[in-house]
Design a protein around this motif. Structure first.
Motif, PDB file in Angstrom:
ATOM      1  N   LYS A   4       0.838  -1.191   0.000  1.00  0.00           N
ATOM      2  CA  LYS A   4       0.000   0.000   0.000  1.00  0.00           C
ATOM      3  C   LYS A   4       0.879   1.249   0.000  1.00  0.00           C
ATOM      4  CE  LYS A   4      -3.996  -2.024   2.334  1.00  0.00           C
ATOM      5  NZ  LYS A   4      -4.929  -1.905   3.463  1.00  0.00           N
ATOM      6  N   GLN A  23      -4.644   2.604  -2.594  1.00  0.00           N
ATOM      7  CA  GLN A  23      -3.987   2.353  -3.860  1.00  0.00           C
ATOM      8  C   GLN A  23      -2.851   1.363  -3.635  1.00  0.00           C
ATOM      9  OE1 GLN A  23      -2.749   6.051  -5.542  1.00  0.00           O
ATOM     10  NE2 GLN A  23      -4.796   6.923  -5.577  1.00  0.00           N
ATOM     11  N   HIS A  24      -2.820   0.315  -4.437  1.00  0.00           N
ATOM     12  CA  HIS A  24      -1.775  -0.679  -4.338  1.00  0.00           C
ATOM     13  C   HIS A  24      -0.755  -0.486  -5.458  1.00  0.00           C
ATOM     14  CE1 HIS A  24      -5.180  -2.285  -2.066  1.00  0.00           C
ATOM     15  NE2 HIS A  24      -4.287  -2.983  -1.372  1.00  0.00           N
TER      16      HIS A  24
END
Length: 237
Positions: A2, A38-39
């Motif tokens: 992350k 958001q990865h």
């Protein structure tokens, strides 16, 4: 993996709903915002590098068969991080009205003339020192019906993508000395006076080209005490 989330600066960034800016009230969320993490896969593709930019994308005056009407200008500056370090390989896009104050867009019904030699859209990638440069035409002011006799100051929209769509940030660049500043609810929705001033470009004689074009400087700082003011993607033209 992350990535970190940075909370927007509430003192300088405009609120989601600003009553004088009427359409913002209609589309502002009525419930608390939910953070979507958001990865790594979301910020590594698709890549937005130099291969996305054409030879004349940075020069809005040479994209058609003839030169557009209006005052030719150069707009340049640096993209910097919170520690004043330049950000290379950043995709920068601009869009704007033509010299008569009209966008080349189906929804723009202003009766000002369209210019067949001006689309009003450009893009470039910052160099190793974070520099960008556009050649364009100074946009005109235009009416926008937010209130009685409402006119938007001349401005150019900037979009910074970083390396992926999820990193997109949008701001507006204004021109010094515009008499419409006190009357524009979008400009004045930025509550901090110093932040509003950072949205105004500065005339730069050194980068002006004699007998060809005037020049304006506009640096964009992503975070920190000197950060630029960014907006929602759905804000007014």
């Amino acid at each position: 993996m992350k990535l970190p989330h940075y909370t927007p600066d509430g003192e300088s960034h405009p609120p989601n709903s600003s009553e004088p800016y009427r359409s913002s009230v209609l589309r502002a969320p009525h419930r608390p915002l939910q953070l979507i993490p958001q990865h790594l896969t979301e910020v590594t593709g698709p890549l937005l590098g130099p291969d996305r930019v054409g030879e004349l994308d940075h020069d809005l005056t040479r994209q058609h068969l003839a030169a557009p009407l209006g005052e030719r200008i150069i707009v340049s500056g640096q993209v910097l991080d919170a520690n004043n370090r330049p950000l290379p390989n950043t995709l920068v896009e601009v869009w704007q009205a033509n010299s008569a104050g009209r966008y080349a867009h189906d929804r723009d019904r202003h009766d000002a003339p369209l210019d067949p030699n001006f689309s009003g859209v450009g893009r470039t990638v910052t160099d190793a020192q974070g520099n960008y440069r556009f050649v364009t035409i100074k946009p005109g002011a235009y009416p926008w019906r937010n209130h009685d006799n409402a006119w938007r100051p001349a401005h150019i929209h900037f979009s910074l993508f970083g390396r992926a769509f999820t990193q997109r940030l949008i701001t507006q660049m204004y021109f010094p000395g515009d008499p419409l500043f006190p009357f524009d609810p979008i400009y004045n929705s930025v509550r901090d006076e110093k932040a509003r001033q950072r949205m105004i470009s500065r005339f730069d004689l050194e980068t002006t080209q004699p007998e060809w074009a005037l020049s304006y400087k506009f640096d964009i700082v992503l975070r920190g005490s000197d950060a630029s003011v960014f907006e929602d993607e759905e804000d007014d033209q």
